[in-house]
Write a protein that holds these residues in place. Structure first.
Motif, PDB file in Angstrom:
ATOM      1  N   SER A   7      -5.933   4.811  -5.385  1.00  0.00           N
ATOM      2  CA  SER A   7      -7.512   4.612  -5.466  1.00  0.00           C
ATOM      3  C   SER A   7      -7.816   5.333  -6.958  1.00  0.00           C
ATOM      4  CB  SER A   7      -8.647   4.357  -4.796  1.00  0.00           C
ATOM      5  OG  SER A   7      -9.434   6.012  -4.124  1.00  0.00           O
ATOM      6  N   GLY A  20      -6.626  -5.983  -8.797  1.00  0.00           N
ATOM      7  CA  GLY A  20      -5.355  -6.048  -8.007  1.00  0.00           C
ATOM      8  C   GLY A  20      -5.476  -8.017  -8.248  1.00  0.00           C
ATOM      9  N   ARG A  70      -7.521  -3.868  -2.068  1.00  0.00           N
ATOM     10  CA  ARG A  70      -6.697  -4.401  -3.661  1.00  0.00           C
ATOM     11  C   ARG A  70      -4.866  -5.435  -3.206  1.00  0.00           C
ATOM     12  NH1 ARG A  70      -6.499   1.363  -6.148  1.00  0.00           N
ATOM     13  NH2 ARG A  70      -3.659   0.989  -4.863  1.00  0.00           N
ATOM     14  N   LEU A 126      -8.951  -0.013   1.660  1.00  0.00           N
ATOM     15  CA  LEU A 126     -10.036  -0.460  -0.092  1.00  0.00           C
ATOM     16  C   LEU A 126      -7.761  -0.728  -0.493  1.00  0.00           C
ATOM     17  CD1 LEU A 126     -11.175  -0.367  -3.103  1.00  0.00           C
ATOM     18  CD2 LEU A 126     -10.747   1.930  -2.862  1.00  0.00           C
ATOM     19  N   GLU A 127      -6.652  -0.044  -0.440  1.00  0.00           N
ATOM     20  CA  GLU A 127      -5.817  -0.089  -0.336  1.00  0.00           C
ATOM     21  C   GLU A 127      -4.673  -1.782   0.469  1.00  0.00           C
ATOM     22  OE1 GLU A 127      -3.220   2.871  -2.240  1.00  0.00           O
ATOM     23  OE2 GLU A 127      -2.820   2.598  -0.082  1.00  0.00           O
ATOM     24  N   THR A 162     -11.918 -10.651  -1.322  1.00  0.00           N
ATOM     25  CA  THR A 162     -10.838 -10.043  -0.594  1.00  0.00           C
ATOM     26  C   THR A 162     -12.248  -9.080   0.345  1.00  0.00           C
ATOM     27  OG1 THR A 162      -9.564 -10.921  -2.209  1.00  0.00           O
ATOM     28  CG2 THR A 162      -9.120  -8.774  -1.068  1.00  0.00           C
ATOM     29  N   ASN A 190     -11.920  -1.508  -8.335  1.00  0.00           N
ATOM     30  CA  ASN A 190     -10.614  -1.128  -7.737  1.00  0.00           C
ATOM     31  C   ASN A 190     -10.053  -2.227  -7.685  1.00  0.00           C
ATOM     32  OD1 ASN A 190      -9.464   1.860  -6.797  1.00  0.00           O
ATOM     33  ND2 ASN A 190     -11.975   1.774  -7.354  1.00  0.00           N
ATOM     34  N   VAL A 191     -10.359  -3.415  -6.642  1.00  0.00           N
ATOM     35  CA  VAL A 191      -9.991  -4.688  -6.493  1.00  0.00           C
ATOM     36  C   VAL A 191     -10.296  -5.345  -6.906  1.00  0.00           C
ATOM     37  CG1 VAL A 191     -10.935  -6.609  -4.565  1.00  0.00           C
ATOM     38  CG2 VAL A 191     -11.269  -4.567  -3.903  1.00  0.00           C
ATOM     39  N   THR A 235       0.625  -1.391  -0.112  1.00  0.00           N
ATOM     40  CA  THR A 235      -0.153  -0.390  -0.213  1.00  0.00           C
ATOM     41  C   THR A 235       1.162   0.993   0.285  1.00  0.00           C
ATOM     42  OG1 THR A 235      -0.225   0.056   2.356  1.00  0.00           O
ATOM     43  CG2 THR A 235      -2.099  -1.348   1.672  1.00  0.00           C
ATOM     44  N   ALA A 255      -5.990  -8.763  -3.299  1.00  0.00           N
ATOM     45  CA  ALA A 255      -6.525  -9.491  -4.281  1.00  0.00           C
ATOM     46  C   ALA A 255      -5.164  -9.986  -5.351  1.00  0.00           C
ATOM     47  CB  ALA A 255      -6.853  -8.758  -4.637  1.00  0.00           C
ATOM     48  N   THR A 256      -3.855  -9.435  -4.704  1.00  0.00           N
ATOM     49  CA  THR A 256      -2.703 -10.059  -5.969  1.00  0.00           C
ATOM     50  C   THR A 256      -2.375 -11.364  -5.079  1.00  0.00           C
ATOM     51  OG1 THR A 256      -1.186  -8.575  -4.653  1.00  0.00           O
ATOM     52  CG2 THR A 256      -2.657  -7.299  -6.539  1.00  0.00           C
ATOM     53  N   ALA A 274     -11.711 -11.185  -6.096  1.00  0.00           N
ATOM     54  CA  ALA A 274     -11.810  -9.773  -5.733  1.00  0.00           C
ATOM     55  C   ALA A 274     -13.277  -9.649  -4.670  1.00  0.00           C
ATOM     56  CB  ALA A 274     -12.978  -8.188  -6.554  1.00  0.00           C
TER      57      ALA A 274
END
Length: 243
Positions: A91, A104, A151, A147-148, A122, A100-101, A85, A154-155, A119
């Motif tokens: 964002s 990721g 995201r 949110l960050e 997550t 957004n997610v 992050t 999500a990776t 997503a």
């Protein structure tokens, strides 16, 4: 002893005549929550940029899961399991939270359906499922930080770098943030976090490393580090000594 998840081996970064990080060596075992502390300008975010691949070191090497990742780009490191992050949340404000997610999720899934499933999982994990359709630009500051984190998660990272995710939060918001970080660590993700809220960080982290003028000043258990004379002088101040 097993190989550490992350090994930073005598890393130095120079910007012309300015030395931002100087001969930094650090091992991070898998499953640990590591606190990276120090005054402003100590080199904490620079070290994050070196680990994540934004910068390349002037000297030294970085190993992740036994592989020398020093020459790899940030996207290549992300695909290997390093996510982060940012100190100022970034964002896509015109997109909704779910979209957004999904960005990721594409780091691990080529197909849109799989990235969307990841997503949604997550967002549920991060406590943002109820905001999935909200426009990211309308989120509150604590929600943007969450949110960050979502995201990045999500990776599917093995290592998560958190840059001041608790800074500026109210006590109740910070408590919720701590619970999320503990939940992330319990899921098997190793965490390195830069933070200034000492009262929150010290009970949370397994180990603390203090940087000063780009160098490692002290490292060890949090209770040992806060008693280190150099840390008190350079970072915590005389009021901490009196306390």
């Amino acid at each position: 002893m097993s190989e550490p998840l992350l090994r930073i081996d005598h890393v130095t970064l120079r910007f012309g005549g300015l030395v931002a990080n100087a001969d930094v060596s650090l091992d991070v075992p898998e499953g640990q929550i590591l606190g990276l502390l120090g005054p402003n300008g100590a080199g904490k975010s620079t070290l994050f940029n070196l680990i994540s691949g934004t910068y390349q070191p002037s000297e030294g090497r970085i190993f992740f899961r036994g592989e020398d990742i020093t020459p790899l780009s940030a996207p290549e490191r992300c695909r290997r399991g390093i996510a982060r992050t940012f100190q100022v949340p970034r964002s896509f404000d015109s997109m909704n939270v779910l979209e957004n997610v999904i960005v990721g999720g594409f780091a691990r899934h080529a197909g849109a359906a799989a990235a969307r499933r990841r997503a949604l999982e997550t967002l549920d994990f991060a406590g943002l499922a109820h905001r999935a359709e909200a426009v990211a630009g309308e989120l509150t500051p604590p929600e943007k930080r969450r949110l960050e984190v979502a995201r990045a998660l999500a990776t599917r990272p093995k290592l998560l770098l958190l840059d001041e995710v608790l800074t500026g939060l109210t006590p109740s918001e910070a408590k919720a943030g701590v619970e999320l970080i503990r939940k992330v660590a319990a899921s098997g993700v190793t965490v390195i976090m830069v933070e200034h809220v000492m009262e929150v960080v010290m009970p949370l982290v397994d180990r603390a490393v203090v940087l000063h003028l780009g160098r490692v000043l002290a490292e060890g258990h949090p209770t040992e580090v806060v008693r280190h004379e150099g840390v008190i002088t350079a970072y915590l101040g005389e009021r901490h000594r009196a306390a």
